[in-house]
Enzyme design. Structure first.
Site, PDB file in Angstrom:
ATOM      1  N   ASP A 151     -35.078 -25.444  55.882  1.00  0.00           N
ATOM      2  CA  ASP A 151     -35.702 -24.326  56.584  1.00  0.00           C
ATOM      3  C   ASP A 151     -35.418 -24.494  58.075  1.00  0.00           C
ATOM      4  OD1 ASP A 151     -37.276 -22.267  57.466  1.00  0.00           O
ATOM      5  OD2 ASP A 151     -38.998 -22.781  56.215  1.00  0.00           O
ATOM      6  N   TYR A 168     -35.610 -23.425  62.093  1.00  0.00           N
ATOM      7  CA  TYR A 168     -36.397 -22.774  63.141  1.00  0.00           C
ATOM      8  C   TYR A 168     -35.445 -21.897  63.940  1.00  0.00           C
ATOM      9  CZ  TYR A 168     -41.224 -23.972  64.484  1.00  0.00           C
ATOM     10  OH  TYR A 168     -42.579 -24.006  64.626  1.00  0.00           O
ATOM     11  N   HIS A 216     -40.519 -16.792  66.735  1.00  0.00           N
ATOM     12  CA  HIS A 216     -41.352 -17.556  65.814  1.00  0.00           C
ATOM     13  C   HIS A 216     -41.627 -18.951  66.383  1.00  0.00           C
ATOM     14  CE1 HIS A 216     -43.142 -19.032  62.179  1.00  0.00           C
ATOM     15  NE2 HIS A 216     -42.152 -19.895  61.946  1.00  0.00           N
ATOM     16  N   GLU A 243     -38.576 -14.117  55.828  1.00  0.00           N
ATOM     17  CA  GLU A 243     -37.503 -15.101  55.959  1.00  0.00           C
ATOM     18  C   GLU A 243     -36.147 -14.477  55.613  1.00  0.00           C
ATOM     19  OE1 GLU A 243     -37.947 -18.130  56.983  1.00  0.00           O
ATOM     20  OE2 GLU A 243     -40.053 -18.646  56.613  1.00  0.00           O
ATOM     21  N   ARG A 277     -48.852 -26.393  71.478  1.00  0.00           N
ATOM     22  CA  ARG A 277     -48.684 -27.090  72.760  1.00  0.00           C
ATOM     23  C   ARG A 277     -49.048 -26.238  73.976  1.00  0.00           C
ATOM     24  NH1 ARG A 277     -44.414 -28.285  69.589  1.00  0.00           N
ATOM     25  NH2 ARG A 277     -43.208 -26.565  70.469  1.00  0.00           N
ATOM     26  N   GLU A 302     -44.697 -14.885  56.081  1.00  0.00           N
ATOM     27  CA  GLU A 302     -43.564 -14.814  56.988  1.00  0.00           C
ATOM     28  C   GLU A 302     -42.384 -14.115  56.310  1.00  0.00           C
ATOM     29  OE1 GLU A 302     -42.519 -18.699  58.280  1.00  0.00           O
ATOM     30  OE2 GLU A 302     -44.526 -19.183  59.035  1.00  0.00           O
TER      31      GLU A 302
END
Length: 252
Positions: free
Chosen positions: A152, A154, A159, A229, A168, A227
């Site tokens: 998977d 990123y 996203h 994809e 963060r 989500e």
């Protein structure tokens, strides 16, 4: 532009100007220029198929009835029989780009009204044997491939930023290397299922806000994330320690 990209672009342009011998409704996602492969179960047996409109083409039967066609397009019918007698697309994907190109050309020419192959167009009995309706209640769509593992990526900046903000804060949403090396991580291949399969709410650990001291408990998740994809199957096998270059990616 690679030879594979140019080839499939040419097929797409040619197909858009042609009509099919199969009735394809206006607005269908599967006209002559888009013939995806899959697997269906019919009478307890799984078959590799290609879809057109609301119909599917039984690839194994096609090879058995028209071996000379596969030979003439450079896909040896013995190899084609081996590929399409399987109950998944794994053998077909592992065959490489040339058999895939030959198969797409064969299907296009067989299913086009003006195709150079007339075996289905001029033989209704053979056409009925090879081309079947998907709405038959005895037909069910199956997983197209045996998935040993998946990665998977990123790959979406938006996203990654949204998740980064949650974890963060806005000022450090993206890690410094994200734009140079999008993160890829392993997923659980056993959870990949066909469309229509019921989704089970996952369980995990959480800490209720009302609990003091904060002790985690195990149970169904309170919130569920959906989500969108984009996925693809990687075809021909690679070998440990031999990475595939960008230049060679479309040839495997």
């Amino acid at each position: 532009e690679t030879s594979a990209t140019a080839y499939f672009k040419e097929l797409h342009v040619l197909a858009m100007m042609r009509r099919s011998i199969v009735d394809v409704s206006t607005g269908s996602d599967f006209p002559l220029e888009n013939l995806p492969y899959g697997v269906v179960c019919e009478g307890g047996s799984r078959h590799v198929v290609a879809r057109i409109g609301d119909f599917f083409v039984k690839m194994g039967v096609l090879v058995e009835r028209l071996p000379e066609v596969f030979d003439s397009y450079g896909f040896d019918h013995v190899n084609a029989r081996h590929v399409f007698s399987a109950d998944s697309l794994n053998r077909f994907m592992d065959a490489g780009v040339e058999p895939r190109k030959a198969t797409r050309r064969i299907l296009t020419e067989l299913l086009a009204e003006d195709g150079e192959l007339n075996q289905l167009r001029d033989n209704p009995a053979l056409k009925d044997e090879v081309v079947k309706p998907l709405d038959d209640p005895s037909i069910s769509v199956q997983m197209p491939a045996v998935i040993g593992d998946y990665t998977d990526f990123y790959a979406s900046k938006y996203h990654a930023e949204n998740v980064g903000i949650m974890m963060r804060g806005k000022d450090n949403a993206l890690m410094p290397n994200w734009k140079y090396l999008p993160v890829g991580y392993h997923g659980r291949s056993s959870s990949v299922v066909p469309s229509g399969t019921a989704v089970h709410r996952p369980s995990g650990q959480s800490v209720p806000a009302s609990v003091d001291p904060p002790v985690p408990s195990f149970g169904p998740c309170k919130m569920l994330d959906f989500e969108l994809e984009v996925a693809c199957f990687v075809g021909k096998s690679s070998h440990l320690g031999n990475p595939i270059t960008i230049e060679d990616a479309e040839e495997v």
